[in-house]
Each structure stands twice: as C-alpha cells, then as structure tokens.
Design an enzyme around this catalytic site. Structure first.
Site, short mmCIF file in Angstrom:
data_model
loop_
_atom_site.label_atom_id
_atom_site.label_comp_id
_atom_site.label_asym_id
_atom_site.label_seq_id
_atom_site.Cartn_x
_atom_site.Cartn_y
_atom_site.Cartn_z
N SER A 46 101.37 75.72 37.02
CA SER A 46 102.35 75.28 38.01
C SER A 46 101.56 75.06 39.30
O SER A 46 100.89 75.97 39.78
CB SER A 46 103.42 76.34 38.20
OG SER A 46 104.47 75.83 39.00
N GLU A 47 101.63 73.84 39.86
CA GLU A 47 100.66 73.49 40.91
C GLU A 47 100.87 74.23 42.23
O GLU A 47 100.02 74.15 43.12
CB GLU A 47 100.61 71.97 41.13
CG GLU A 47 101.87 71.34 41.70
CD GLU A 47 102.74 70.74 40.62
OE1 GLU A 47 102.71 71.24 39.47
OE2 GLU A 47 103.47 69.77 40.92
#
Lengths: 215, 240
Positions: A46-47
């Site tokens: 998840s960035e």
C-alpha cells in the site's frame, strides 16, 4: 457473455505469481485481492507506507492509524512492515514491486495510459499512479472495454493527458485480454461467447490476434 | 536539551508570518498534526503555501485552513476529498501544483538531505515533464525534479521525547519523517511525550536533530472510510 466486474477481477488475479509483491489500485483493482489463490504467497503493498496489507478489520479492530491508499481501514498481517512515503516510492520507482494492477480511462495500442485527468473537469490529482506505472516491473490495466457512452477506450492514441508513456503491458477488459509489446497490441484471450467481430467493432486501436484465439 | 512546549500555540510562537511555506505531514487524515493545524487557524496567519500530500476534508485537517481562506497555494498529489478546495480552486482563489506522490516524497527527502535536484522517470511524457530538463541515462529518459524545503514543517508522531526523538505508528508515518528533515524549523506533536531515555534508541524513526520544538496533544484521529469485515461466528480472520 462478457465478463462481469468480479470475473474481470478474478481474471486479473491470474496475473499473480508465487512470491510476488503487488500494488493494487483503487476501484475494481482492489477487488482482485479477493481472488488470490489461497496457496499462493503474494504480498500486497500500500503506497502510503505498508507491505503485507491484510483485509478490512472487524468492527472492534478498527485503527485510525492503519489505512490503505484508498483511505480505507485495513489490518496488518504477521509479515507486515511499515515505512515512510519516501521509502514506499523508492520501492516503487526502484523496480522492486513485481506487479501493479490499476484502472484506466484510456489505453493506446503503444501502451500509453491516461487515468488521472479530464481537462475542463475538476482535477483530483494523480496520487501515486505516475510513479507506479513508471517504476513497477509489470503494469496491468483492468477496465471496461468501452465508456458508458459506448466510446472506445482502447485507442490508436490517447486523447486525455497521459499518466505514463508506453507503460502498459497487459489490458483486461470485460471482452478479453490484450498484450502490449514492441509489436503493438495483441488480443490474447476472449471472454466466453464474445466474438472477434464484437471486439473489432468496439475497439479503435488496431490489434493483431494471437494464435488459437477466436478460432 | 528540553525542546518541549506546553501547547501548540506556545510551540508556534514567533515562527509564523504571512506568505510563508509550511509542510504538513499526513496521508488523508492519517497522521496529521491536528493540534498545530488548529493553532495555525487560530493565529490568523495567511497567504500560506502548503506542501502536503492531501488537503484534508471540508471540516478537518487542512480543510480548516481552507475554510478560513488562509491558504494561497497547495503542493499536493491528490485533493479529491475536499469540496471547499474544489470551490476555491474553480473560483481562482487557490493555486495548485500537482506532484506525483513519489516525486513529492522524494523532493522533500532530497530537500532535507541537502540535495537540490534529482532525476526520475516518473512523469516522463506527461504534462508533469513540461519545461523540465530531460536527460538520458543508459538509454532511458529521466526528468529533473528539485528538492523542497519549507519555512516550517509540522509533523505528527505517536511518541516523542523531550529531545525531539520520534516514533511513528503504523501507516500514520507516511510523509512525517521526511518533512521533519525539510523544515527550517520543525514542530512535532505527539500522543505521548516521554522523558529522554524512555525510547529504545534502535527504535527511533526520526532522530531529534530534525525537531526543534515538541508538544503533546489529544488527537481525534478521524477515519475517512471505515471499512469492516463482518465477524462470522466461530471464525477468525486468517493472519498470514
């Protein structure tokens, strides 16, 4: 019959390989997580700063400090690690993520992608999309084959401002699967009972047809 | 060295001026310096340029400062959750500079590390690349992006000590550590302020050298999208 959205997500999940680190975009791509085979070892990134993203929490486990890039509450796994946004995009830009699955407004036969901006309408921003398509090893787009108006989305050239130039490797639509490489766009798979004629009618980009498809 | 201040107003005293540039940590509403944002609103300082990944929502986060028209310009990667923002932007009142999220993070990291510019392939061939220097390395094209610093950085951590050492929690870390390095002055707010020596030195995420002032505060920690899994009787989520 064309694929439904869950079927498209299920088809996209078949892009996963054992040991992959994968970033899933917001929208239909998020659904892909539901179809990762149980015996396959895939780690979701998840960035906003997390590797090893778990499912949504139970009501009593919700933690405001634990969200995904879509700002949804999520959970951690035993393998989870957290890091800063700079580290997160070093991972992405540095080519350490194996696969990115994201949505699109337009894809061109040369792999150009447009998915962040419609001139004249309110622009929300590109978020991490430009970094993902520039840095991740394999970029797979999952989108409806045509816009709601019926307009083609697989085009000779994108009309909207680009997210990346020549970045898309594979496109999964409700009608089938296309590969993009130096030779251009190739139809490699048709959804059940979809004909080649139908795909040709609903596609603006020129494409070739892989051997064994639509025979 | 005790860098602690009694509250957010005291911690910002003497640092604010109209037209200044401020970095604010957080991703969405996660890990935002709530107390310092409120104190900025109450100070009335205006014509601010904010470098922040997002712009908050209408009534929380940086949305509070949009509501009072204190922000002149935003440098962000995504502002989709804020209607006030949209209105002020469409009215021409608010300037906006979009940066790809990874480019924004690296610009801040570079700024804090004394690196004036770096080459990236993010944005090549897009409107982001317009007007920027292009350069080829090993046959691939990159664009030049510049480092970012600010007059003030406001960050939020989970725990901190009086020397300014910080520990973040889960995804509330996000942009906070880089921003701490890139402010001419950095003010941190934490949930728990502890004595020097109480934090495990190996577990410190941001060394205190980057933090000039620190406060403890209460945090609402609002959730944007509460997504849950229904609990089925007799089953537990599998944790792998």
């Amino acid at each position: 019959m064309p694929w439904t959205r869950p079927q498209m997500a299920e088809r996209a999940a078949r892009e996963m390989r054992d040991g992959y680190y994968v970033n899933l975009g917001i929208g239909i791509p998020t659904l892909v997580a539901n179809y990762i085979p149980a015996d396959m070892d895939v780690t979701l990134q998840s960035e906003n700063g997390m590797l090893g993203m778990g499912p949504f929490p139970h009501d009593d486990e919700v933690d405001a400090d634990l969200i995904n890039a879509g700002k949804q509450t999520i959970t951690e796994l035993k393998r989870t690690s957290y890091f800063s946004s700079a580290d997160s995009f070093a991972m992405i830009r540095g080519g350490h993520i194996d696969l990115s699955i994201l949505g699109a407004m337009e894809v061109a036969g040369n792999g150009d992608l447009a998915n962040w901006m419609i001139p004249g309408k309110m622009v929300k921003g590109m978020g991490g999309a430009m970094d993902l398509v520039a840095g991740v090893k394999k970029v797979v787009v999952i989108m409806d084959h045509n816009a709601r108006s019926g307009a083609a989305k697989l085009l000779k050239a994108c009309s909207l401002p680009l997210t990346g130039q020549g970045v898309v490797d594979r496109v999964i639509t409700d009608l089938g699967v296309f590969d993009i490489d130096d030779t251009g766009l190739t139809l490699v798979e048709l959804a059940p009972d979809v004909t080649l004629e139908e795909v040709r009618e609903r596609t603006e980009a020129e494409f070739s047809v892989a051997e064994g498809v639509a025979v | 060295m005790d860098k602690s201040y009694p509250d957010a107003v005291a911690a910002l005293d003497g640092l604010l001026f109209d037209g200044m540039t401020i970095m604010a940590g957080g991703f969405g509403l996660c890990g935002i310096p709530e107390n310092l944002i409120t104190a900025l609103r109450d100070s009335g300082v205006k014509d601010l340029t904010f470098i922040s990944n997002n712009a908050g929502v209408d009534d929380f986060g940086l949305g509070l400062l949009l509501h009072t028209h204190q922000i002149k310009k935003m440098v962000s990667s995504y502002v989709g959750e804020n209607k006030t923002f949209e209105q002020q932007y469409l009215d021409g009142e608010l300037e906006l500079e979009f940066n790809p999220q990874g480019t924004l993070a690296e610009r801040i990291r570079a700024g804090g590390a004394g690196i004036p510019g770096f080459y990236t392939k993010t944005g090549v061939g897009t409107i982001i690349a317009e007007g920027k220097e292009h350069k080829e390395f090993d046959g691939e094209t990159y664009i030049l992006e510049t480092g970012l610093t600010a007059d003030l950085a406001i960050v939020k951590a989970w725990k901190g000590d009086r020397a300014g050492n910080l520990v973040f929690r889960k995804t509330a870390r996000n942009f906070n550590p880089m921003m701490a390095t890139a402010g001419k002055v950095t003010v941190a707010e934490v949930e728990e302020l502890v004595e020097v020596g109480d934090l495990e030195p190996d577990g410190i995420h941001s060394p205190g050298i980057y933090v000039q002032r620190i406060i403890a505060g209460a945090h609402e920690k609002r959730i944007e999208q509460r997504t849950i899994t229904e609990r089925e009787s007799g089953t537990e989520r599998e944790a792998g």
